[in-house]
Design an enzyme around this catalytic site. Structure first.
Site, PDB file in Angstrom:
ATOM      1  N   ALA A 125       0.425  -1.246  -0.153  1.00  0.00           N
ATOM      2  CA  ALA A 125      -0.145   0.400   0.269  1.00  0.00           C
ATOM      3  C   ALA A 125       0.838   1.059   0.142  1.00  0.00           C
ATOM      4  O   ALA A 125       1.856   0.684   0.224  1.00  0.00           O
ATOM      5  CB  ALA A 125      -1.054  -0.205   0.496  1.00  0.00           C
ATOM      6  N   HIS A 168      -4.621  -3.306  -1.909  1.00  0.00           N
ATOM      7  CA  HIS A 168      -4.073  -4.229  -1.020  1.00  0.00           C
ATOM      8  C   HIS A 168      -3.832  -5.297  -0.858  1.00  0.00           C
ATOM      9  O   HIS A 168      -4.845  -5.887  -0.305  1.00  0.00           O
ATOM     10  CB  HIS A 168      -4.532  -2.867  -0.500  1.00  0.00           C
ATOM     11  N   ASP A 169      -2.526  -5.369  -0.820  1.00  0.00           N
ATOM     12  CA  ASP A 169      -2.524  -7.085  -0.418  1.00  0.00           C
ATOM     13  C   ASP A 169      -2.694  -7.591   1.663  1.00  0.00           C
ATOM     14  O   ASP A 169      -3.634  -8.429   1.046  1.00  0.00           O
ATOM     15  CB  ASP A 169      -0.929  -7.347  -0.084  1.00  0.00           C
TER      16      ASP A 169
END
Length: 481
Positions: free
Chosen positions: A80, A237-238
């Site tokens: 992010a 976003h992971d």
């Protein structure tokens, strides 16, 4: 015939192409390609090597084509807060400066003189971190305002990669929330904050939810990789993707996405923007289907990764050599074994201390912290690693206690997903220190969460719950007490 879906999952140190498909209600994964994600020194800053990152993305897609395993849809997730600016022709303005660069030092004071920290948290609900996009943009405004003046678009890193694939610009919601510029309650850019800070309003357009179709691969991309596919938005976003892959059965489980960063928290139907929450520095990041991720960002395995790099000869910025290089190549298993042998060592550090964010030497930073706080200084690798492991576990314990108080909920288990869940020594230490059972897995949590959005979008599952039920059947999950 199998229908494939491709998750391109890019973390702060590496990326991977993972194909997924559904067979008899179970998820099947196949890692196709893996590549490095590098930081380089450029124009006086620590930057992402976007050219090299793009090459890795294309090469992995080529492998899919060569294998004849053609994905129906593709989704990209990354870390992010980092972004790029584009001109009227969608060409890059400036460099993709990395969040670990020091340009934001002291910028928080400038922001707070315009928007008090308490008010900013009430509006956005985002944990104060000096590298948040809001501070990066203000740092750029101080250093090079002409870049902002020229900019016509702002895209977070995965949004930019989607643009390169499709020619279509989208600003995805979950990643946008990490900027500190999205109103938590209204779920859109906070134009009042943007105006007060003097940022160009045209940079902040409509936000798109996970599941949104971006577009088809451009003709030149199709020619390069050998196939056509539809690009869709996962939770880009992971951590947003990783939280989707937690196969919790109830609301009494704490989620821990364990990687370079440790993201520890829970899902919430509403943002929690109280003053007590702000003081404890918890964040309300947006999730898929507007499920808030109420969590705390903890320095995480970055410390272990950095020590390993130093011992193996290279520090975190590409091209900088370490003076701690040894005659062997250390694996993460080697480091955990050394920690185990040094279990009597008692020194600990505050893993979220600023000195550990981007030190020239993580080994020196840990030793200096112990020395400056009057504790025994770790000498060998084992003592160094035992110090870090203990410190992480204690931080998790403290965070869970605060989380329980802030949400007025008792938590009875910890679910760990992501690459860090493979560190069984850390898992056992977490279980011991917190007194809670730990459920470790699945390993590829972020890629699975990415794929879940694609599966649901293509009617592979009818709900998030049914996808999570499938995760429990599909992947090994270790229970540690």
């Amino acid at each position: 015939m199998k229908t494939y879906y491709l998750a391109i999952d890019i973390g702060a140190s590496s990326g991977r192409h993972i194909l997924g498909f559904i067979k008899d209600g179970r998820m099947e994964l196949e890692e196709i390609y893996r590549f490095d994600n590098k930081q380089i020194q450029k124009n006086g800053h620590v930057c992402w090597d976007l050219d090299d990152l793009w090459r890795g993305i294309i090469e992995g897609m080529k492998v899919c084509g060569q294998m004849g395993k053609i994905p129906k849809t593709i989704g990209i997730d990354t870390w992010a807060v980092d972004y790029v600016l584009l001109d009227q022709n969608d060409q890059l303005i400036g460099d993709a400066v990395a969040y670990r660069d020091g340009r934001t030092e002291g910028i928080d004071q400038i922001v707070e003189s315009l928007v008090p920290e308490k008010l900013l948290y009430q509006k956005t609900g985002i944990q104060k971190q000096v590298f948040n996009t809001i501070y990066q943009l203000m740092a750029l405004k101080e250093e090079d305002p002409e870049q902002l003046a020229k900019a016509k678009s702002l895209l977070m890193i995965p949004d930019y990669l989607d643009l390169l694939l499709t020619g279509v610009k989208k600003q995805e919601y979950t990643n946008a929330t990490t900027t500190g510029l999205v109103n938590a309650a209204e779920k859109k850019w906070d134009q009042d904050v943007i105006e007060i800070l003097g940022l160009p309003k045209e940079l902040f357009g409509p936000l798109s939810m996970p599941g949104t179709v971006v577009g088809q691969l451009l003709p030149q991309i199709r020619e390069q990789v050998g196939f056509s596919a539809t690009v869709v938005l996962p939770a880009t976003h992971d951590t947003g993707s990783a939280f989707l892959a937690v196969p919790a059965k109830d609301h009494q489980s704490v989620y821990l996405s364990s990687g370079t960063w440790s993201l520890l928290g829970v899902e919430s139907e509403v943002p929690i923007t109280t003053e007590s929450s702000r003081k404890e520095n918890f964040t309300n990041e947006g999730g898929a289907w507007y499920r808030y991720r109420y969590l705390k960002n903890i320095m995480g395995l970055w410390m272990i990764q950095s020590i390993r790099r130093e011992l193996n000869g290279v520090e975190y910025v590409a091209g900088r050599e370490s003076r701690y290089k040894t005659d062997r190549q250390w694996s993460f298993v080697d480091l955990s074994e050394e920690a185990r042998r040094a279990e009597g060592f008692i020194s600990t550090v505050d893993v979220d201390h600023p000195s550990f964010l981007a030190p020239v030497s993580m080994i020196d930073a840990v030793r200096d912290y112990c020395r400056n706080t009057g504790q025994p200084v770790p000498e060998g690798v084992g003592e160094l690693m035992q110090c870090v492991y203990q410190s992480l576990a204690l931080c998790y314990k403290d965070t869970i206690i605060k989380l329980s108080s802030l949400t007025d909920r008792l938590y009875t288990s910890i679910h760990i997903v992501g690459g860090g869940c493979q560190d069984m020594y850390l898992n056992k230490m977490i279980a011991k220190v917190t007194g809670l059972p730990v459920y470790a897995g699945p390993v590829e949590g972020t890629a699975i969460g990415n794929l879940i959005v694609q599966f649901i979008g293509d009617s592979g599952f009818d709900s998030l719950q049914s996808a999570r039920d499938s995760i429990r059947k599909s992947f090994d999950i270790n229970e540690i007490h």
